[in-house]
Write a protein that holds these residues in place. Structure first.
Motif, mmCIF file in Angstrom:
data_model
loop_
_atom_site.group_PDB
_atom_site.id
_atom_site.type_symbol
_atom_site.label_atom_id
_atom_site.label_comp_id
_atom_site.label_asym_id
_atom_site.label_seq_id
_atom_site.Cartn_x
_atom_site.Cartn_y
_atom_site.Cartn_z
ATOM 1 N N SER A 46 0.699 -1.286 -0.003
ATOM 2 C CA SER A 46 -0.078 0.128 0.026
ATOM 3 C C SER A 46 0.822 1.126 0.097
ATOM 4 O O SER A 46 1.302 1.590 1.193
ATOM 5 N N PHE B 215 0.493 4.157 2.459
ATOM 6 C CA PHE B 215 0.403 3.728 3.797
ATOM 7 C C PHE B 215 1.510 2.831 4.445
ATOM 8 O O PHE B 215 1.455 1.705 4.720
ATOM 9 N N TYR C 38 -5.292 -2.626 0.134
ATOM 10 C CA TYR C 38 -6.858 -2.208 0.458
ATOM 11 C C TYR C 38 -7.821 -2.228 -0.914
ATOM 12 O O TYR C 38 -7.448 -1.844 -1.926
ATOM 13 N N ILE D 32 -10.415 5.878 0.972
ATOM 14 C CA ILE D 32 -9.880 6.013 2.180
ATOM 15 C C ILE D 32 -9.662 7.454 2.656
ATOM 16 O O ILE D 32 -9.799 7.869 3.816
ATOM 17 N N LEU E 28 -7.368 5.266 7.671
ATOM 18 C CA LEU E 28 -7.504 4.043 7.467
ATOM 19 C C LEU E 28 -8.530 3.243 8.288
ATOM 20 O O LEU E 28 -8.687 2.174 7.957
ATOM 21 N N ALA F 82 -10.434 1.927 5.410
ATOM 22 C CA ALA F 82 -10.028 0.701 4.588
ATOM 23 C C ALA F 82 -10.461 -0.510 4.938
ATOM 24 O O ALA F 82 -10.850 -0.997 6.041
ATOM 25 N N ASN G 285 0.049 -3.680 6.995
ATOM 26 C CA ASN G 285 0.089 -3.468 5.581
ATOM 27 C C ASN G 285 1.386 -3.529 5.011
ATOM 28 O O ASN G 285 1.902 -3.023 4.117
#
Length: 318
Positions: free
Chosen positions: A214, A217, A249, A255, A259, A262, A281
């Motif tokens: 991700s 993130f 995600y 988002i 999160l 998510a 993640n």
């Protein structure tokens, strides 16, 4: 394709709080290297530096280990910051059977993008499940040169295993699930990484590189710009392999930086990542041979050089 301020913020978020005394300077250096207009703000934390300022603090990057040969990666930090000595010696010791040591291996230091972080990695063969210890020795002119890392080796991990045929997963593509902002959190995505599903890749005659990550993130001490690195690898091997990014995600466009909104993509569950204890993640990268068999896998950030070596092993010999 370098997202400077975004990557700086992501890297700053990833700093483990127990290592702030050692890594605060690194976060500032990252912001400067990435061109951020201001250094990342770090909330005041209680001092947790070791009593011995010359001691080495390890950060284990490979937490999912099973019986067999696989990559191990770790970072080393002192009160002065991260260590960048070119190599370290690693000796695995099996603890449940009386502490018998295995062969000593050399772990190479891999510099990460922007030159402010890096990890050591090597390959170790664990012949049985149970408690192990990694005895690490590294040149440290400022103090201690040894540290121990205790690990747990499973009989079989929940993550898709080395040697197994990759699942025929219907990961998202631009043709079937576009627009691109709805299938990735990447702020400047490479469309080439969303042309094929994993199923398409396994069923065609080329090797493949599949990265689960991700990009927006990045939240652990061992994460980095893995999707950008896979894109660089693609540019080195145009037409020689399939390159696929699978977003962690399922709903990137919803988002909006929060999160709490998510939802994990089902393919991530299928590959066993969410079965990892405390998984959030963290990125995973898999190298598949031309038959769709998993030849190597990388937990956390893997450098371009590491991925290149792994991919070259499965490319047709010319």
């Amino acid at each position: 394709m370098i997202r400077t301020s975004t990557l700086a913020s992501s890297f700053a978020l990833s700093i483990n709080r127990r290592l702030l005394p050692a890594l605060a300077a690194v976060a500032v250096a990252l912001a400067v290297a990435c061109g951020s207009s201001a250094a990342p703000t770090v909330a005041p934390q209680p001092t947790t530096a070791p009593a011995d300022p010359s001691a080495i603090t390890p950060i284990l990057a490979t937490t999912v280990l099973e019986v067999g040969e696989q990559r191990i990666a770790f970072l080393l930090a002192t009160s002065k910051g991260l260590m960048t000595t070119p190599t370290a010696q690693v000796t695995p010791v099996y603890l449940d059977g009386g502490g018998s040591p295995g062969p000593t291996m050399e772990a190479a230091f891999n510099l990460w993008p922007y030159g402010v972080r890096g990890s050591y990695s090597t390959y170790a063969n664990f012949d049985r499940a149970g408690r192990w210890r990694l005895d690490v020795q590294v040149v440290n002119p400022d103090g201690n040169d040894q540290v121990q890392i205790e690990i747990e080796v499973m009989e079989k991990s929940p993550v898709s295993a080395l040697g197994s045929i990759a699942l025929l997963s219907d990961s998202k593509t631009l043709a079937g699930h576009g627009p691109i902002e709805e299938i990735t959190t990447d702020y400047s995505p490479d469309p080439d990484l969303y042309q094929l599903s994993i199923k398409d890749a396994v069923e065609n005659p080329l090797p493949s590189v599949v990265v689960f990550a991700s990009p927006a993130f990045c939240t652990s001490p061992t994460c980095g710009p893995q999707v950008d690195t896979v894109s660089e690898l693609k540019d080195r091997h145009v037409g020689q392999a399939n390159f696929i990014h699978v977003e962690i995600y399922d709903n990137p466009a919803e988002i909006l930086g929060n999160l709490d909104r998510a939802e994990i993509f089902g393919v991530v569950d299928d590959w066993g990542l969410t079965a990892i204890e405390d998984y959030f993640n963290e990125s995973w990268t898999f190298i598949l041979d031309a038959g769709g068999r998993i030849d190597d896998r990388f937990e956390g950030f893997a450098s371009l050089e590491e991925l290149d070596v792994a991919l070259m092993k499965v490319l047709p010999k010319t």
